[in-house]
Design an enzyme around this catalytic site. Structure first.
Site, mmCIF file in Angstrom:
data_model
loop_
_atom_site.group_PDB
_atom_site.id
_atom_site.type_symbol
_atom_site.label_atom_id
_atom_site.label_comp_id
_atom_site.label_asym_id
_atom_site.label_seq_id
_atom_site.Cartn_x
_atom_site.Cartn_y
_atom_site.Cartn_z
ATOM 1 C CB CYS A 189 -15.107 0.709 11.791
ATOM 2 S SG CYS A 189 -14.048 2.164 11.799
ATOM 3 C CB CYS A 236 -8.762 1.236 17.329
ATOM 4 S SG CYS A 236 -10.262 2.253 17.335
ATOM 5 C CB CYS A 283 -0.903 0.004 1.223
ATOM 6 S SG CYS A 283 -1.902 -1.496 1.388
ATOM 7 C CB CYS A 309 -12.627 -1.204 16.966
ATOM 8 S SG CYS A 309 -12.649 -1.287 15.147
ATOM 9 C CB CYS A 348 1.052 1.811 4.519
ATOM 10 S SG CYS A 348 1.174 1.123 6.187
#
Length: 383
Positions: free
Chosen positions: A202, A109, A69, A142, A72
């Site tokens: 999410c 998270c 990616c 999460c 990132c």
């Protein structure tokens, strides 16, 4: 402005704007910016009042990801000088989470770099979830572990996870330009797996990667179709050592227009102000609270955020209040019925405005601070 009146009326009815209306928000002038914020703010207050939900990131495993990616700092081939470490032990992750909860976070998270979890990784994260929930009453957890295989979402749910995050990031049409080691469809599949397991889905986006207005509208409309409960809006942090290090395409004004467009398209969804807000919104962050009803507290995965106390002061000074653990984030109709936003994109489309040219933005590399504290280090976290 007729456009804003139309969008407010649709937002209060949970009705989908037209694509032309969404594009028109992105094309508004800086002279109209406060009107745009005020209009989207009416929709935000209708469904979320003046509450701000605080979320806290714990990076369970940092760096050394096999995916490519482009945005990132943990990607394959990244030369960004970030923290790199393997899995935190459950007690280490629980201690890190407790710092965020003490700072006011309602949701923790748990994020891990990688393509997706093995079954052993799911076991490890399940133990971490249980450790966090044992010591932090009422906290939401999460998980964000990458692409899910069949049955893994159900196992996380059984372990006590409340939600699962997996962002679409950009439009389907441009996804291959950003990532080649997995597909846009893979991401959609993981969000659907989370939904199917009864987890609160999410999923959000990253703005500022060189995408067009049409790309931004495409991904936000795709998110609306997926119907997640929360939509994180990230602004690209151009890390040195990544392919997008030179992409400085955002002004604070454009960032606010993007947030406003997301709010109009997803009126009753938790819109979260996420990574990159300090870099791109800068001193206009308080205005963003009129659009987003949720933010991350303190640091992010590999970059530092502003001090947790500064976040709390900003919320208070802007006239908002931190959402308590005893308060339900989502509107009643989403909690009880899980219903998707109502309404069709009926009515005539507004005229497509002339495209506007954003001012040239000089790189602000001084605003990108690599995280050196908290999880994976011996230093206290920023919360």
């Amino acid at each position: 402005m007729d456009l804003l009146k139309t969008l407010v009326d649709k937002g209060l009815r949970r009705e989908l704007p037209t694509r032309d209306e969404a594009l028109a928000v992105l094309a508004t002038s800086d002279d109209d910016l406060l009107d745009v914020v005020a209009a989207a703010g009416r929709v935000r207050r209708q469904w979320f009042g003046r509450r701000v939900k605080l979320n806290y990131l714990v990076n369970l495993k940092s760096g050394l990801c096999p995916e490519d990616c482009s945005y990132c700092s943990q990607r394959l081939g990244s030369k960004a000088e970030i923290l790199k470490y393997t899995w935190l032990k459950p007690e280490e992750a629980s201690k890190a989470a407790a710092a965020g909860v003490a700072g006011g976070a309602k949701r923790v998270c748990l994020v891990a770099s990688g393509r997706g979890p093995t079954d052993r990784d799911v076991d490890r994260v399940s133990q971490t979830i249980e450790a966090i929930k044992e010591t932090n009453e009422g906290v939401e957890v999460c998980a964000c572990l990458g692409l899910l295989s069949d049955g893994q979402a159900e196992r996380l749910r059984a372990a006590g996870a409340d939600a699962y995050n997996h962002n679409l990031n950009t439009s389907e049409g441009t996804y291959g330009d950003i990532t080649t080691t997995h597909t846009y469809a893979d991401r959609v599949d993981t969000v659907q797996k989370a939904h199917g397991a009864g987890l609160s889905a999410c999923s959000g986006l990253i703005a500022g990667m060189g995408e067009s207005d049409e790309d931004l509208v495409d991904v936000v409309f795709a998110l609306r179709e997926l119907d997640p409960d929360s939509v994180p809006v990230n602004f690209l942090i151009p890390f040195e050592g990544t392919p997008l290090a030179k992409e400085w395409n955002l002004t604070p004004q454009r960032a606010l227009r993007i947030l406003a467009m997301v709010r109009f398209v997803c009126p009753d969804v938790e819109v979260r102000l996420a990574g990159g807000r300090e870099v791109h919104l800068r001193s206009l962050q308080p205005l963003a609270l009129h659009l987003a009803n949720s933010i991350f507290l303190g640091d992010y995965l590999t970059s530092e955020g502003q001090a947790g106390q500064a976040d709390l002061d900003m919320i208070t000074d802007a006239g908002f209040e931190v959402e308590g653990t005893d308060q339900v984030t989502l509107p009643e109709h989403r909690v009880d019925g899980g219903c998707a936003p109502c309404g069709d994109s009926g009515g005539s489309a507004c005229a497509t405005p002339e495209p506007r040219t954003e001012p040239h933005t000089e790189p602000r590399t001084d605003l990108v601070a690599v995280r050196r504290r908290g999880a994976g280090t011996d230093l206290a976290p920023n919360a």
